[in-house]
Design an enzyme around this catalytic site. Structure first.
Site, short mmCIF file in Angstrom:
data_model
loop_
_atom_site.label_atom_id
_atom_site.label_comp_id
_atom_site.label_asym_id
_atom_site.label_seq_id
_atom_site.Cartn_x
_atom_site.Cartn_y
_atom_site.Cartn_z
N GLU A 144 -4.73 2.36 -4.31
CA GLU A 144 -3.27 2.46 -4.20
C GLU A 144 -2.65 1.18 -3.68
OE1 GLU A 144 -4.97 4.24 -0.37
OE2 GLU A 144 -5.51 4.06 -2.48
N ASN A 195 -2.34 12.54 -3.36
CA ASN A 195 -3.30 12.83 -4.42
C ASN A 195 -3.92 14.21 -4.23
OD1 ASN A 195 -4.21 11.69 -6.79
ND2 ASN A 195 -6.11 10.95 -5.90
N ASP A 224 -2.04 9.53 -10.50
CA ASP A 224 -2.01 8.44 -11.48
C ASP A 224 -0.59 8.13 -11.92
OD1 ASP A 224 -4.72 8.40 -11.29
OD2 ASP A 224 -5.10 9.49 -13.17
N ASP A 260 0.86 -1.18 0.00
CA ASP A 260 0.00 0.00 0.00
C ASP A 260 0.90 1.24 0.00
OD1 ASP A 260 -2.98 0.92 0.60
OD2 ASP A 260 -1.62 2.22 1.71
#
Length: 608
Positions: free
Chosen positions: A498, A462, A471, A454
């Protein structure tokens, strides 16, 4: 039946020679002419003309008592003006005329009760009654009240003309007569009545003020204009009705002669300032002229209108007879005859096409479809024949394309197993690979390693750097993972959001620790900036579990163990790998001791 078939043969042969547009054009034209002529004449002409004629007759029936009332009101107005001016000898006539006005109002009320709802004049008639009541309450001496009453009666007459189509008559011969009788003439007579009342008042008083003279001259000028309009309409009525032109001309001439005498007296005696004429004689002369106009309207113009309306209704009835009884059936029979022939021709072609289609359905692609007609269905038959010739070739070509479709299907399957953002395997491919490797490891009794990763504080990344940067971060992490997993059978996949996961078949704890350290070191070398991370760059937390599957176990236990280890890695500060020893012990040698937690790279690796 044979006789009927023989009778219809010419129609069938004719339809065979025509293309479909011409078939339906011929049938539609004849049928349309019959239907349009029949129904247009019957419904449109008859109904519309009859309704208008009856509506106009109702308007004439209402106009007659209204014109009588207008005549009585104007006479009463003249007598009242004379009495007010000093001619007391006319008081008795004024009272009698008031009674005549009341009788005329009662007669008009009866006509309104019959035709008022149809003509929409009831509210206007109520205004006339209120004005008459107000005039009576004032003793009848108010000249303005008299003028207002005359205007209200004229308004009702105009409303009758509008709502009964009298002023919108579709025929020129009756339109001009209606315009004269219900519009031009009543307006002219109303103005004559005003001149009569004003003149009688002046002659009785033997004086005319400057203001009164100005108004008097204006009334005379308006009367001249209205008379000119009336004469113009009557001349047009003469042209439109040559059979009664002499009666119309005689009425116009007599009415104008009577008014000329009145206008001569007004201009010479009143405007000249002599005031020598007797008020009673003046009223009688003007009243005679007005009465002539009203009488001629009732005796000449309105009867002529009634005759024209009756003739129009008879004409419509004659059209109905010619259309419904004579022309309609003839056209309808011809229409049905040709329509039946067209139907038989079409059904014959359709049957041939249906038989040919049945043969093709049974595999006969060679026998052609032959049609007797020369219309567009012939081209349909040719198309069926061409289709039969090409069908076999299409089947062979389809077989040749089967292999190509299989290749494309395999490529499609690969695309369906790939994550669109990162380009590595997706969750679906991971589930399939885990099930396959689980079965193989259980069969061969070899260890299977599963790691869940993770990205640390990815939501902050983000939100801070934006979704496009997020992304790109995921793509670069996926690239690092793919570069670290080099063995055949190893699989790296995006688990969701993620989270990533990798499967390492036949992998012991030592090799798994090496892979975890390799991933962490690679991300450290990549050094993607992450200002909201305590490490300053993008890191991952890793949970690892290793197991040798036993009978009765499912892959879910391995996923839960790796997920629990990942949770511990996050709880312990992130940027580290944690192994689930409870599962790892099963994958160790039978006599091996549980492995200890030892950091093997810069970010520590822990066991739980």
């Amino acid at each position: 039946m044979n006789f009927l078939r023989m009778l219809l043969t010419p129609a069938v042969n004719l339809m065979h020679r025509l293309r479909y547009p011409y078939k339906f054009a011929a049938i539609g034209l004849l049928g349309g002419i019959a239907i349009a002529y029949l129904f247009y004449t019957l419904t449109s002409n008859l109904q519309r003309s009859a309704d208008i004629a009856h509506q106009e007759q109702a308007g004439l029936a209402a106009d007659i008592p209204l014109l009588t009332l207008l005549q009585a009101v104007q006479q009463h107005q003249g007598l009242q003006a004379a009495v007010s001016g000093g001619a007391r000898q006319m008081e008795a006539k004024r009272r009698d005329k008031a009674g005549e006005v009341q009788q005329a109002i009662e007669a008009a009320s009866q006509a309104v009760s019959v035709h008022g709802g149809r003509l929409g004049i009831t509210p206007h008639w109520d205004a006339v009654l209120k004005q008459w009541q107000a005039l009576q309450a004032g003793g009848g001496a108010d000249r303005d009240a008299h003028a207002a009453l005359s205007r209200e009666v004229m308004a009702v007459i105009e409303k009758v003309g509008d709502n009964s189509f009298l002023v919108l008559d579709p025929d020129a011969n009756s339109y001009y007569l209606m315009s004269a009788a219900t519009d031009k003439l009543p307006k002219a007579l109303d103005m004559v009545g005003r001149i009569r009342a004003h003149g009688a008042e002046v002659l009785a008083a033997k004086k005319l003020t400057a203001e009164g003279q100005t108004r008097f001259i204006g009334d005379v000028a308006v009367l001249h204009a209205r008379l000119d309009e009336l004469e113009a309409v009557l001349r047009k009525a003469e042209i439109a009705n040559p059979q009664v032109a002499d009666r119309i001309a005689r009425f116009s001439r007599q009415f104008r002669e009577a008014l000329n005498e009145v206008l001569t007296d007004v201009e010479q005696d009143i405007f000249g300032g002599r005031y020598a004429a007797d008020p009673v004689r003046y009223i009688e002369k003007t009243t005679a002229a007005i009465d002539r106009g009203f009488d001629q309207t009732r005796d000449v113009l309105l009867p002529l209108l009634d005759e024209l309306l009756a003739a129009r209704i008879r004409h419509v009835e004659e059209q109905f007879f010619r259309s419904a009884v004579l022309a309609g059936p003839a056209f309808l029979i011809l229409f049905l005859y040709l329509a039946t022939g067209a139907c038989l021709a079409v059904m014959s072609s359709i049957k041939s096409l249906r038989d040919g289609a049945d043969r093709m359905a049974q595999g006969d692609f060679v026998t052609p479809i032959l049609l007797a007609s020369k219309d567009e269905l012939r081209y349909v038959a040719l198309s069926f024949n061409d289709m039969g010739m090409q069908l076999s070739r299409r089947v062979r070509e389809a077989n040749l394309h089967t292999c190509e479709l299989e290749v494309l299907n395999r490529k499609l399957a690969e695309l369906s197993a790939t994550d669109g953002l990162t380009g590595i395997a997706n969750r679906r491919r991971f589930d399939e690979a885990l099930a396959s490797e689980w079965s193989r490891a259980a069969r061969l009794r070899t260890p299977l390693a599963l790691a869940m990763l993770d990205v640390d504080w990815f939501k902050k990344f983000n939100d801070h750097y934006g979704h496009q940067a997020g992304d790109e971060c995921l793509r670069r992490v996926a690239l690092v993972l793919a570069g670290c997993m080099r063995r055949a059978g190893d699989l790296v996949a995006r688990y969701g959001g993620e989270e990533f996961v990798f499967i390492a078949p036949n992998c012991d704890e030592h090799h798994a620790r090496s892979l975890a350290a390799k991933v962490s070191n690679a991300l450290q070398s990549l050094a993607m900036p992450h200002q909201l991370s305590q490490f300053g760059y993008v890191t991952v937390s890793i949970g690892v579990a290793i197991i040798v599957p036993d009978t009765g176990d499912t892959p879910d236990c391995l996923i839960r163990a790796a997920d629990a280890a990942l949770y511990q890695a996050k709880e312990q500060g992130r940027n580290r790998a944690v192994f689930d020893n409870a599962v790892c012990v099963q994958a160790a040698a039978p006599n091996a001791a549980p492995s200890s937690t030892q950091p093997v790279y810069q970010s520590p690796v822990h066991s739980v």
